[in-house]
Design an enzyme around this catalytic site. Structure first.
Site, mmCIF file in Angstrom:
data_model
loop_
_atom_site.group_PDB
_atom_site.id
_atom_site.type_symbol
_atom_site.label_atom_id
_atom_site.label_comp_id
_atom_site.label_asym_id
_atom_site.label_seq_id
_atom_site.Cartn_x
_atom_site.Cartn_y
_atom_site.Cartn_z
ATOM 1 N N SER A 128 5.007 28.376 -10.485
ATOM 2 C CA SER A 128 6.274 28.822 -9.908
ATOM 3 C C SER A 128 6.428 30.325 -10.027
ATOM 4 C CB SER A 128 7.432 28.143 -10.647
ATOM 5 O OG SER A 128 8.661 28.722 -10.266
ATOM 6 N N TYR A 152 12.749 26.466 -17.647
ATOM 7 C CA TYR A 152 11.868 25.936 -16.591
ATOM 8 C C TYR A 152 10.680 26.884 -16.405
ATOM 9 C CZ TYR A 152 10.012 25.425 -11.877
ATOM 10 O OH TYR A 152 9.157 25.298 -10.805
ATOM 11 N N LYS A 156 6.529 26.409 -17.142
ATOM 12 C CA LYS A 156 5.464 26.592 -16.157
ATOM 13 C C LYS A 156 4.447 27.645 -16.632
ATOM 14 C CE LYS A 156 6.449 23.717 -12.813
ATOM 15 N NZ LYS A 156 5.503 22.670 -12.371
HETATM 16 C C1 WQD Z 1 18.176 29.939 -4.940
HETATM 17 C C2 WQD Z 1 19.263 30.987 -4.925
HETATM 18 C C3 WQD Z 1 20.773 30.820 -6.780
HETATM 19 C C4 WQD Z 1 22.585 27.004 -5.605
HETATM 20 C C5 WQD Z 1 13.668 27.347 -7.076
HETATM 21 C C6 WQD Z 1 13.098 26.083 -7.629
HETATM 22 C C7 WQD Z 1 11.984 26.377 -8.573
HETATM 23 C C8 WQD Z 1 11.013 27.408 -8.030
HETATM 24 C C9 WQD Z 1 11.730 28.619 -7.515
HETATM 25 C C10 WQD Z 1 9.047 26.274 -7.243
HETATM 26 C C11 WQD Z 1 19.535 31.559 -6.316
HETATM 27 C C12 WQD Z 1 21.499 30.570 -5.451
HETATM 28 C C13 WQD Z 1 21.790 28.140 -5.670
HETATM 29 C C14 WQD Z 1 23.969 27.134 -5.315
HETATM 30 C C15 WQD Z 1 23.691 29.513 -5.154
HETATM 31 N N1 WQD Z 1 10.213 26.865 -6.987
HETATM 32 N N2 WQD Z 1 22.346 29.359 -5.439
HETATM 33 N N3 WQD Z 1 24.474 28.389 -5.102
HETATM 34 O O1 WQD Z 1 16.640 28.835 -8.801
HETATM 35 O O2 WQD Z 1 15.354 30.230 -7.104
HETATM 36 O O3 WQD Z 1 14.393 28.062 -8.057
HETATM 37 O O4 WQD Z 1 12.674 28.171 -6.553
HETATM 38 O O5 WQD Z 1 8.564 26.051 -8.272
HETATM 39 O O6 WQD Z 1 11.323 25.143 -8.793
HETATM 40 O O7 WQD Z 1 14.132 25.403 -8.306
HETATM 41 O O8 WQD Z 1 16.266 28.027 -6.425
HETATM 42 O O9 WQD Z 1 17.704 26.963 -4.750
HETATM 43 O O10 WQD Z 1 18.392 26.832 -7.196
HETATM 44 O O11 WQD Z 1 18.531 29.015 -5.977
HETATM 45 O O12 WQD Z 1 24.184 30.637 -4.976
HETATM 46 O O13 WQD Z 1 24.757 26.137 -5.251
HETATM 47 O O14 WQD Z 1 20.476 30.378 -4.505
HETATM 48 O O15 WQD Z 1 21.582 31.597 -7.661
HETATM 49 O O16 WQD Z 1 19.834 32.923 -6.188
HETATM 50 P P1 WQD Z 1 15.721 28.893 -7.653
HETATM 51 P P2 WQD Z 1 17.768 27.612 -6.085
#
Ligand code: WQD
Length: 363
Positions: A128, A152, A156
């Protein structure tokens, strides 16, 4: 013609895993799936069959059940393992860090032991981008020093190091770690997509619920980051591109001794508010948003430099943000309740063909 391989896919009924099963089968490989269905549904494998005409052999199993895992390896002559099975929500990991260490690291060590016992020496590991920490101020390359900021990401990064050490002391073993950025979207047919079980964590499932009118607005976690509009920036990549990247990894895992590491990203950064706009455009729906506090464990920017994999394998992503949003929304409209009962896959497939104007159900 690619050499036909028998590929064990752990977590194969998950979002990325199920799309990868389709891509592997379409590339002529045999697929065996292990999943405990803690964050996925067996229905995803029915959808794989709908799209490919092939039902993967599957076992409902926790990878930490070593006798059960050994039984799978005793039954099948496995050439390569793709290891997806893990808990994967950044925010959730800050609430239950020990679960993340137990599942993500425990499953990986159990898998490594059984692979070694059965002489299976090729591993593609689902890593990741989150292990890097903040990408400010430039896109991240594989040589950047990791700086995990949440359990998390720590799990990884720890798994990557364990696998790399294993290849040092067992030189017959070769591994590839794929550090993917933010997979979103769905198979173009709408038959397969992102259908998490239990509470939502990632931004795209929330956006789909807002567009479907089931949530009033997207909670945007922070608008005080040092970015163009203050909201966090991520490198969103189409899940079908991620799946294709895993097929390429299976076909290149023998290339060099030890462990290789590659980013899977587009190199393009998109803020949360820009994603909201793109999804509103693709769905034709109003996407309301409410600015909230930052989410623990988040970083401002995570954008990857995709050049290393392009140079090494000649592989690059094919789909842009509009296609990701269009395909995610198409899946949502065809599967309003995800994979829960109600809509037969054949109906979804027929609707999928009509919706995207293709005469066969292909990506
Ligand atoms: C994306 C953006 C949040 C929810 C994911 C996977 C992880 C890894 C990396 C593969 C962030 C914002 C989110 C919401 C928001 N991929 N957000 N409101 O945390 O980058 O991680 O990609 O391994 O496995 O989980 O993804 O979709 O949770 O967040 O503002 O209700 O959206 O703060 O900036 P994240 P995400």
């Amino acid at each position: 013609m690619t050499l036909r391989r028998t590929v064990l896919v752990t977590g194969g009924s998950g979002f990325i895993g199920s799309h990868t099963c389709v891509a592997l089968i379409e590339s002529g490989h045999e697929v065996i799936v292990i999943d405990d269905f803690s964050n996925s549904s067996p229905e995803a494998l029915v959808r794989v069959e709908t799209l490919t005409g092939t039902t993967p052999t599957f076992y409902e199993l926790d990878l930490r059940d070593r006798p059960g895992l050994s039984d799978v390896f005793a039954r099948h002559d496995i050439d390569v393992v793709i290891h997806f099975a893990a808990k994967k929500a950044v925010g959730e990991s800050t609430q239950i860090p020990l679960d993340y260490f137990d599942v993500n690291i425990g499953c990986t060590t159990s898998l490594l032991r059984v692979m070694h016992e059965y002489g299976v020496h090729r591993l593609v590991f689902s890593s990741s981008c989150s292990i890097y920490g903040d990408a400010l101020p430039k896109p991240l390359s594989e040589s950047d020093v990791p700086g995990p900021t949440n359990p998390y990401a720590w799990s990884k990064w720890t798994c990557e190091q364990l696998i790399e050490q294993a290849t040092r002391y067992h030189p017959e073993m070769r591994a590839t770690a794929l550090r993917y950025f933010n997979p979103i979207g769905a198979h173009r047919s709408g038959v397969l997509g992102e259908a998490p079980k239990g509470p939502l964590h990632n931004v795209m499932p929330y956006l789909m619920q807002v567009a479907a009118g089931r949530l009033p607005a997207l909670n945007v976690f922070g608008d005080d980051y040092p970015t163009s509009d203050g909201t966090a920036v991520r490198d969103y990549i189409h899940v079908v591109d991620v799946a294709d990247g895993h097929v390429a990894a299976v076909e290149h895992v023998d290339d060099v001794p030890g462990m290789q590491v590659f980013n899977l990203g587009t190199g393009v950064g998109t803020s949360v508010l820009q994603l909201c706009d793109a999804f509103a455009q693709a769905s034709g729906r109003e996407i309301a948003s409410v600015i909230c506090e930052r989410r623990m464990g988040d970083v401002a920017v995570l954008v990857g430099d995709p050049r290393k994999v392009e140079v090494a394998w000649g592989w690059r992503t094919r789909f842009d943000l509009d296609a990701m949003c269009r395909d995610a929304w198409n899946f949502q409209t065809l599967n309003p309740n995800g994979y829960t009962a109600g809509v037969s896959p054949d109906v979804v497939a027929a609707e999928g063909r009509r919706a995207v104007g293709i005469d066969t159900v292909e990506a």
